[in-house]
Scaffold this active site. Structure first.
Site, mmCIF file in Angstrom:
data_model
loop_
_atom_site.group_PDB
_atom_site.id
_atom_site.type_symbol
_atom_site.label_atom_id
_atom_site.label_comp_id
_atom_site.label_asym_id
_atom_site.label_seq_id
_atom_site.Cartn_x
_atom_site.Cartn_y
_atom_site.Cartn_z
ATOM 1 N N SER A 1 0.814 -1.222 0.000
ATOM 2 C CA SER A 1 0.000 0.000 0.000
ATOM 3 C C SER A 1 0.843 1.266 0.000
ATOM 4 O O SER A 1 1.697 1.454 0.880
ATOM 5 C CB SER A 1 -0.895 -0.017 1.247
ATOM 6 N N GLY A 2 0.559 2.168 -0.931
ATOM 7 C CA GLY A 2 1.250 3.456 -0.951
ATOM 8 C C GLY A 2 0.957 4.265 0.304
ATOM 9 O O GLY A 2 1.852 4.908 0.865
ATOM 10 N N LEU A 3 -0.300 4.220 0.736
ATOM 11 C CA LEU A 3 -0.671 4.944 1.954
ATOM 12 C C LEU A 3 0.098 4.405 3.155
ATOM 13 O O LEU A 3 0.677 5.165 3.937
ATOM 14 C CB LEU A 3 -2.189 4.804 2.201
ATOM 15 N N ASP B 1 0.866 10.610 1.706
ATOM 16 C CA ASP B 1 0.647 9.776 0.518
ATOM 17 C C ASP B 1 0.496 10.678 -0.713
ATOM 18 O O ASP B 1 -0.515 10.647 -1.408
ATOM 19 C CB ASP B 1 -0.606 8.913 0.750
ATOM 20 N N ASP C 1 1.312 -1.119 -5.015
ATOM 21 C CA ASP C 1 0.529 0.077 -5.335
ATOM 22 C C ASP C 1 1.547 1.128 -5.778
ATOM 23 O O ASP C 1 2.190 1.759 -4.943
ATOM 24 C CB ASP C 1 -0.222 0.505 -4.067
ATOM 25 N N ASP D 1 1.052 3.921 -7.355
ATOM 26 C CA ASP D 1 0.430 5.225 -7.605
ATOM 27 C C ASP D 1 0.230 5.424 -9.117
ATOM 28 O O ASP D 1 -0.341 4.570 -9.760
ATOM 29 C CB ASP D 1 1.278 6.355 -6.987
ATOM 30 N N GLU E 1 -2.542 3.800 -11.187
ATOM 31 C CA GLU E 1 -3.833 4.492 -11.200
ATOM 32 C C GLU E 1 -3.825 5.662 -12.173
ATOM 33 O O GLU E 1 -2.775 6.266 -12.416
ATOM 34 C CB GLU E 1 -4.189 4.958 -9.789
ATOM 35 N N LYS F 1 0.199 12.454 -6.830
ATOM 36 C CA LYS F 1 -1.206 12.124 -6.534
ATOM 37 C C LYS F 1 -1.609 12.552 -5.120
ATOM 38 O O LYS F 1 -0.759 12.850 -4.265
ATOM 39 C CB LYS F 1 -1.479 10.633 -6.754
ATOM 40 N N ASN G 1 -4.124 10.989 -1.929
ATOM 41 C CA ASN G 1 -4.794 9.744 -1.529
ATOM 42 C C ASN G 1 -6.273 9.829 -1.910
ATOM 43 O O ASN G 1 -6.904 10.877 -1.776
ATOM 44 C CB ASN G 1 -4.635 9.500 -0.021
ATOM 45 N N SER G 2 -6.831 8.698 -2.340
ATOM 46 C CA SER G 2 -8.206 8.673 -2.847
ATOM 47 C C SER G 2 -9.253 8.877 -1.761
ATOM 48 O O SER G 2 -10.408 9.178 -2.073
ATOM 49 C CB SER G 2 -8.462 7.336 -3.548
ATOM 50 N N ARG H 1 -5.850 0.843 -12.439
ATOM 51 C CA ARG H 1 -6.796 1.327 -11.421
ATOM 52 C C ARG H 1 -7.556 2.544 -11.941
ATOM 53 O O ARG H 1 -6.943 3.532 -12.350
ATOM 54 C CB ARG H 1 -6.022 1.655 -10.154
ATOM 55 N N HIS I 1 -12.147 1.791 -7.948
ATOM 56 C CA HIS I 1 -12.140 2.320 -6.580
ATOM 57 C C HIS I 1 -13.352 3.224 -6.338
ATOM 58 O O HIS I 1 -13.852 3.879 -7.255
ATOM 59 C CB HIS I 1 -10.849 3.093 -6.321
#
Ligand code: SPV
Ligand code: MG
Length: 302
Positions: free
Chosen positions: A43-45, A55, A82, A84, A111, A117, A119-120, A156, A187
């Site tokens: 996970s990037g986060l 992130d 991930d 990104d 993504e 980026k 975070n979503s 993604r 997502h």
């Protein structure tokens, strides 16, 4: 044992609902494997949070890969990184895929947002999307670069995150599928699975679909199976459980100025040694070091 790339590919194509669990360093990667999971979400986060940064691509891609190398070395199940946006354009993606294959990473997910980026799941964050043809070019470049036929590239789609709706999500799904993506990650940040299920109704089983139910965690897991989803990612739950446990322990030791209150609540030092596989080093020492002398060692080592 199957190569990690092949393990990941068969997970994606198993026909059952499968799961990836987040890890953010070598230790958590090992814990994911020991828990019985068949794959890891890099996970990037979680990786950025564990490094103490946001992130937002504040950690460079090589800093992320340094962490991933430890994760890969510490586990024998595949990692899907991930990555990104791929940390740049198609050319950066090509270099990324080359390095991930060298590290024994099973799959990469990129993504369709813009570098750097957000975070979503961030409230009120700007989430500009990459142009469809530009992102499709990144997917194609990744697929053309991989040397191992089983390495998987997951595209993604952030159309729901960016507020563009189902039509845009489907348009992007078709383009990325046509560009050669092995699977699509769709997502959503709604608290229900409504957007995901609407997407599945249209997409059917055109290719494997991956979801991340962090926000719609109340959806019963069989709903994902019934919708035809292939892979569910539990995206940040070791990071978050670690934070809660560390905050509790730090506060208690600070308050009590003693270890008495925590000793029985935390892992033993022996457990740390077990996770580090100290037993293997002991055996190796017996094999490779001369027998221990009864006399203390002299300064020249004899
Ligand atoms: C991550 O775990 O870094 C993800 C999932 O990309 S999300 O945080 O929901 O964007
Ligand atoms: Mg991420």
């Amino acid at each position: 044992m199957l190569k990690k790339t092949s393990q990941f590919k068969s997970l994606l194509q198993s026909g059952n609902l499968e799961f990836l669990m987040e890890a953010h360093n070598g230790l958590s990667a090992k814990i994911v494997e020991e828990a019985g999971f068949k794959g890891i979400w890099g996970s990037g986060l979680a990786i950025s949070a564990a490094l103490g940064v946001r992130d937002n691509n504040e950690a460079s891609w090589t800093q992320v890969l340094d962490v991933v190398e430890f994760m890969s070395d510490a586990s024998s199940i595949p990692i899907m990184l991930d990555a990104d946006t791929g940390y740049g354009n198609f050319n950066n993606v090509r270099r990324l895929v080359k390095k991930l294959e060298q590290l024994g990473v099973g799959a990469v997910c990129i993504e369709d947002k813009l570098f750097p980026k957000n975070n979503s799941l961030l409230d009120n964050a700007r989430q500009p999307l990459e142009a469809i043809d530009v992102f499709a070019g990144k997917i194609k470049a990744a697929k053309d670069t991989q040397q191992d036929a089983d390495f998987c590239v997951v595209a993604r789609i952030e159309a729901f995150i960016a507020g563009w709706g189902l039509g845009e999500a489907l348009k992007r799904a078709e383009a990325y599928h046509a560009a050669g993506a092995d699977a699509l990650l769709i997502h959503s940040r709604l608290s229900t699975a409504e957007e995901i299920l609407a997407f599945m109704d249209e997409w059917k089983d055109t290719c494997p679909i991956v979801v991340v139910p962090t926000k719609y965690y109340q959806t019963p897991t069989p709903v994902f199976q019934k919708a035809g989803i292939s892979l569910v990612i539990w995206a940040n739950h070791l990071l978050r459980s670690g934070i809660a446990a560390m905050q509790k322990t730090a506060a208690l030791i600070h308050e009590q100025q003693s270890l008495l209150g925590v000793e029985n609540e935390i892992s033993s030092v022996q457990e740390v040694f077990r996770l580090q596989n100290n037993a293997e080093l002991k055996l190796a020492e017996e094999k490779y070091l001369p027998p221990v002398s009864v006399h203390p060692e002299t300064p020249d080592g004899h």
